[in-house]
Enzyme design. Structure first.
Site, PDB file in Angstrom:
ATOM      1  N   LYS A 139      -5.682 -10.688  -9.247  1.00 36.33           N
ATOM      2  CA  LYS A 139      -5.757  -9.240  -9.032  1.00 36.33           C
ATOM      3  C   LYS A 139      -6.689  -8.663 -10.069  1.00 36.33           C
ATOM      4  O   LYS A 139      -6.870  -9.240 -11.138  1.00 36.33           O
ATOM      5  CB  LYS A 139      -4.364  -8.622  -9.203  1.00 36.33           C
ATOM      6  CG  LYS A 139      -4.210  -7.255  -8.587  1.00 36.33           C
ATOM      7  CD  LYS A 139      -3.861  -7.356  -7.123  1.00 36.33           C
ATOM      8  CE  LYS A 139      -3.791  -6.013  -6.459  1.00 36.33           C
ATOM      9  NZ  LYS A 139      -3.237  -6.131  -5.090  1.00 36.33           N
ATOM     10  N   ASP A 179      -7.507  -2.452  -2.787  1.00 38.21           N
ATOM     11  CA  ASP A 179      -6.119  -2.075  -3.096  1.00 38.21           C
ATOM     12  C   ASP A 179      -6.175  -0.556  -3.315  1.00 38.21           C
ATOM     13  O   ASP A 179      -7.106   0.096  -2.813  1.00 38.21           O
ATOM     14  CB  ASP A 179      -5.610  -2.836  -4.347  1.00 38.21           C
ATOM     15  CG  ASP A 179      -4.092  -2.757  -4.506  1.00 38.21           C
ATOM     16  OD1 ASP A 179      -3.375  -3.516  -3.845  1.00 38.21           O
ATOM     17  OD2 ASP A 179      -3.608  -1.908  -5.288  1.00 38.21           O
TER      18      ASP A 179
HETATM   19  P1  NDP Z   1      -4.660   3.691  -0.910  1.00 33.45           P
HETATM   20  O1  NDP Z   1      -5.417   4.067  -2.133  1.00 33.45           O
HETATM   21  O2  NDP Z   1      -5.352   3.610   0.390  1.00 33.45           O
HETATM   22  O3  NDP Z   1      -3.428   4.703  -0.713  1.00 33.45           O
HETATM   23  C1  NDP Z   1      -2.459   4.882  -1.698  1.00 33.45           C
HETATM   24  C2  NDP Z   1      -1.485   5.954  -1.226  1.00 33.45           C
HETATM   25  O4  NDP Z   1      -0.398   6.014  -2.132  1.00 33.45           O
HETATM   26  C3  NDP Z   1      -2.106   7.346  -1.215  1.00 33.45           C
HETATM   27  O5  NDP Z   1      -1.473   8.124  -0.223  1.00 33.45           O
HETATM   28  C4  NDP Z   1      -1.781   7.878  -2.611  1.00 33.45           C
HETATM   29  O6  NDP Z   1      -1.695   9.294  -2.678  1.00 33.45           O
HETATM   30  C5  NDP Z   1      -0.402   7.256  -2.827  1.00 33.45           C
HETATM   31  N1  NDP Z   1      -0.198   6.977  -4.256  1.00 33.45           N
HETATM   32  C6  NDP Z   1      -0.905   6.138  -5.040  1.00 33.45           C
HETATM   33  N2  NDP Z   1      -0.462   6.145  -6.290  1.00 33.45           N
HETATM   34  C7  NDP Z   1       0.550   7.002  -6.297  1.00 33.45           C
HETATM   35  C8  NDP Z   1       1.425   7.453  -7.302  1.00 33.45           C
HETATM   36  N3  NDP Z   1       1.346   7.013  -8.569  1.00 33.45           N
HETATM   37  N4  NDP Z   1       2.380   8.345  -6.950  1.00 33.45           N
HETATM   38  C9  NDP Z   1       2.460   8.797  -5.668  1.00 33.45           C
HETATM   39  N5  NDP Z   1       1.648   8.426  -4.676  1.00 33.45           N
HETATM   40  C10 NDP Z   1       0.720   7.541  -4.995  1.00 33.45           C
HETATM   41  O7  NDP Z   1      -3.945   2.299  -1.263  1.00 33.45           O
HETATM   42  P2  NDP Z   1      -3.337   1.214  -0.277  1.00 33.45           P
HETATM   43  O8  NDP Z   1      -2.748   1.881   0.910  1.00 33.45           O
HETATM   44  O9  NDP Z   1      -4.339   0.148  -0.095  1.00 33.45           O
HETATM   45  O10 NDP Z   1      -2.171   0.589  -1.180  1.00 33.45           O
HETATM   46  C11 NDP Z   1      -0.835   1.093  -1.169  1.00 33.45           C
HETATM   47  C12 NDP Z   1       0.117   0.035  -1.704  1.00 33.45           C
HETATM   48  O11 NDP Z   1       0.052  -1.130  -0.863  1.00 33.45           O
HETATM   49  C13 NDP Z   1      -0.167  -0.484  -3.115  1.00 33.45           C
HETATM   50  O12 NDP Z   1       1.063  -0.821  -3.733  1.00 33.45           O
HETATM   51  C14 NDP Z   1      -0.963  -1.760  -2.873  1.00 33.45           C
HETATM   52  O13 NDP Z   1      -0.873  -2.647  -3.956  1.00 33.45           O
HETATM   53  C15 NDP Z   1      -0.221  -2.285  -1.654  1.00 33.45           C
HETATM   54  N6  NDP Z   1      -0.941  -3.251  -0.829  1.00 33.45           N
HETATM   55  C16 NDP Z   1      -2.176  -2.983  -0.333  1.00 33.45           C
HETATM   56  C17 NDP Z   1      -2.818  -3.888   0.480  1.00 33.45           C
HETATM   57  C18 NDP Z   1      -4.136  -3.600   1.097  1.00 33.45           C
HETATM   58  O14 NDP Z   1      -4.598  -4.438   1.871  1.00 33.45           O
HETATM   59  N7  NDP Z   1      -4.753  -2.472   0.851  1.00 33.45           N
HETATM   60  C19 NDP Z   1      -2.213  -5.195   0.775  1.00 33.45           C
HETATM   61  C20 NDP Z   1      -0.872  -5.355   0.274  1.00 33.45           C
HETATM   62  C21 NDP Z   1      -0.285  -4.416  -0.507  1.00 33.45           C
HETATM   63  P3  NDP Z   1      -3.059  10.178  -2.850  1.00 33.45           P
HETATM   64  O15 NDP Z   1      -3.716  10.168  -1.509  1.00 33.45           O
HETATM   65  O16 NDP Z   1      -2.560  11.520  -3.251  1.00 33.45           O
HETATM   66  O17 NDP Z   1      -3.850   9.484  -3.911  1.00 33.45           O
HETATM   67  O1  2IT Z   2      -1.794  -6.640  -2.580  1.00 37.67           O
HETATM   68  C1  2IT Z   2      -2.496  -7.226  -1.724  1.00 37.67           C
HETATM   69  O2  2IT Z   2      -2.075  -8.199  -1.094  1.00 37.67           O
HETATM   70  C2  2IT Z   2      -3.853  -6.718  -1.483  1.00 37.67           C
HETATM   71  N1  2IT Z   2      -4.241  -5.708  -2.080  1.00 37.67           N
HETATM   72  C3  2IT Z   2      -4.764  -7.441  -0.536  1.00 37.67           C
HETATM   73  C4  2IT Z   2      -5.374  -8.647  -1.183  1.00 37.67           C
HETATM   74  C5  2IT Z   2      -6.470  -9.323  -0.405  1.00 37.67           C
HETATM   75  O3  2IT Z   2      -7.118 -10.175  -1.020  1.00 37.67           O
HETATM   76  O4  2IT Z   2      -6.681  -9.047   0.780  1.00 37.67           O
END
Ligand code: NDP
Ligand code: 2IT
Length: 458
Positions: A139, A179
């Protein structure tokens, strides 16, 4: 997240032979609370495989698994629109490369620290193992805050970040993705700089790319879709499904948006979602086109959604868990659902909680859900669809191929079902049928440990 050993959580039961490992992790990684918690949460549950495999202890495998292979920390200098020089810190933690090249996302958020990146990398090792695909775990990220920054500033930041990162990554060594705060736009800037510096067109070096430049169909949707599919699989074991269920989702980013989309495809109704400013309640069901316009395209606050949608209400500064639902999908960030929230959800009749985010439920929240008989899908299983589809993107890049949406989604569904089955079967083998935390942790751990054992002392 208080994980200090003076105040251990009340439900501790760890194989006593692993206690020195936990103590050593705490001592050698001072003040890294999120990392401590991730290690603690894993080690307290892997007693069953440790009992079956005394050879792991002889080979000091647990110690080795808790020590990252490599950690890179670097300066990221860049110039803002006002001509001022800004300095951020960049990270890449290459935690475990036993099963394949290090693989995991990059997070750009002001809360990013060495501890956060290490906890995410540690989780990623076992998540990636559960996919059954050849992926190690890593990561990275930066404490850079993209909020309020112009596109030009974000591009210059990404270029500076890649100027250092490029020497550490590669198709066969380490393959980053997105992420929080890193999506297709940022990956485009990163890939452009990688190509420019190396003079090589190597799509296999990053995943989550745009479709026009080596990306794979379904990658954007995969984490959210996979999370909904995992919730559906858990509910099936109880003779239930997402059809006609009322659902709440936290977040409104990449994972949340596509979790909502798939819940709707599967016949459920998402009535609330959130962002860092509050949550929106829309009893008629979230309007996905409007949500995508506000959050994906314009990058505005969710309050704008409520302004434009008759009947919807924005509740500032509150948590979405106060909305009654039968299914809850935390898809924003770590620690966002605590014991109090879990009690509220359980009192309101929640049947299933599946983690789209990484470690969104506190350890105490998970205990409440378990005590109340709520199905609980931990992130390393429930959100593995994203990284699994990244592996499918790597596969397409390596063969210079491009699959259809339907073919790729069919593979995702198959993979999520296999992950569900392997977690469920392992939970049974461990004497805790339906406890997906026990199932996922033991199933992921054993895959990594056996491969490490086969490779000798590395
Ligand atoms: P994005 O940046 O696309 O979206 C994040 C969302 O969460 C936004 O709505 C944001 O609000 C909100 N958010 C972020 N930080 C905070 C906080 N501290 N308090 C409240 N709200 C918060 O990220 P992702 O959707 O990609 O990721 C979301 C989660 O999923 C993370 O935990 C990530 O590690 C996990 N994840 C992501 C993957 C991926 O493929 N993208 C894969 C597996 C897991 P705002 O719009 O106001 O910033
Ligand atoms: O937390 C996760 O699994 C991710 N942000 C996606 C990782 C990836 O390599 O697709």
């Amino acid at each position: 997240m208080d994980t200090s050993m003076d105040t251990p959580p009340v439900f501790t039961s760890i194989d006593p032979r692993l206690e020195p490992v936990v103590e050593s992790v705490l001592r050698r990684n001072p003040a890294e609370n999120e990392f401590h918690e991730a290690v603690w949460r894993l080690l307290r549950t892997v007693g069953p495989v440790i009992r079956d495999h005394p050879e792991y202890l002889d080979a000091r495998l647990v110690e080795r698994i808790c020590e990252p292979e490599r950690q890179i920390i670097f300066r990221v200098p860049w110039t803002d629109d006002a001509g001022q020089v800004q300095v951020n810190r960049g990270y890449r933690v290459e935690f475990n490369g036993t099963l394949g090249p290090f693989k995991g996302g990059l997070r750009f958020h002001p809360s990013v620290t060495s501890s956060i990146v290490k906890f995410l990398a540690f989780e990623q090792v076992f998540k990636n193992a559960l996919t059954g695909l050849p992926l190690g775990g890593g990561k990275g990220g930066s404490d850079f805050d993209p909020k309020g920054r112009s596109e030009g500033e974000i591009m210059r930041f990404c270029q500076s970040f890649m100027t250092e990162l490029h020497r550490h990554i590669g198709e066969h060594t380490d393959v980053p993705a997105g992420d929080i705060g890193v999506g297709e736009r940022e990956l485009g800037f990163l890939f452009g700089q990688y190509r420019r510096i190396t003079n090589r067109y190597e799509p296999g070096v990053l995943t989550g790319k745009g479709l026009a430049w080596g990306g794979a169909r379904v990658r954007k949707e995969a984490t959210g879709y996979g999370c909904a599919y995992f919730a559906q699989e858990m509910m099936r074991t109880m003779g239930s499904s997402l059809n006609d269920r009322t659902v709440v989702v936290s977040g409104s980013g990449n994972v949340a948006i596509y979790a909502i989309e798939k819940v709707h495809h599967l016949g459920g109704q998402v009535v609330a979602c959130s962002d860092s400013g509050g949550y929106v309640l829309d009893r008629a069901g979230i309007d996905l086109d409007l949500l995508k316009e506000v959050k994906e395209q314009s990058r505005e606050s969710l309050s704008v959604y409520a302004d434009r949608r008759p009947g919807a209400e924005f509740v500032p500064g509150a948590k979405v868990w106060e909305v009654a639902a039968e299914v809850a999908l935390p898809c924003a960030t770590q620690g966002e659902l605590d014991a109090e929230d879990a009690v509220k959800l359980a009192d309101a009749g929640v049947q299933a909680v599946a983690e789209g985010a990484n470690m969104p439920c506190t350890i105490e929240a998970v205990e409440v859900l378990r005590d109340r008989g709520v199905l609980f899908g931990p992130g390393k299983a429930a959100n593995a669809g994203g990284v699994a589809t990244s592996a499918l993107e790597m596969q397409q890049n390596a063969s210079r191929d491009s699959w259809t949406f339907n073919h790729t989604e069919a593979r995702l569904v198959e993979i999520m079902k296999e992950i569900h089955t392997s977690c469920y079967e392992m939970s049974e083998r461990c004497g805790a049928p339906g406890d997906y935390v026990i199932g996922a942790n033991n199933a992921g751990f054993v895959k990594v440990a056996d491969a490490m054992l086969a490779m000798g002392v590395v």
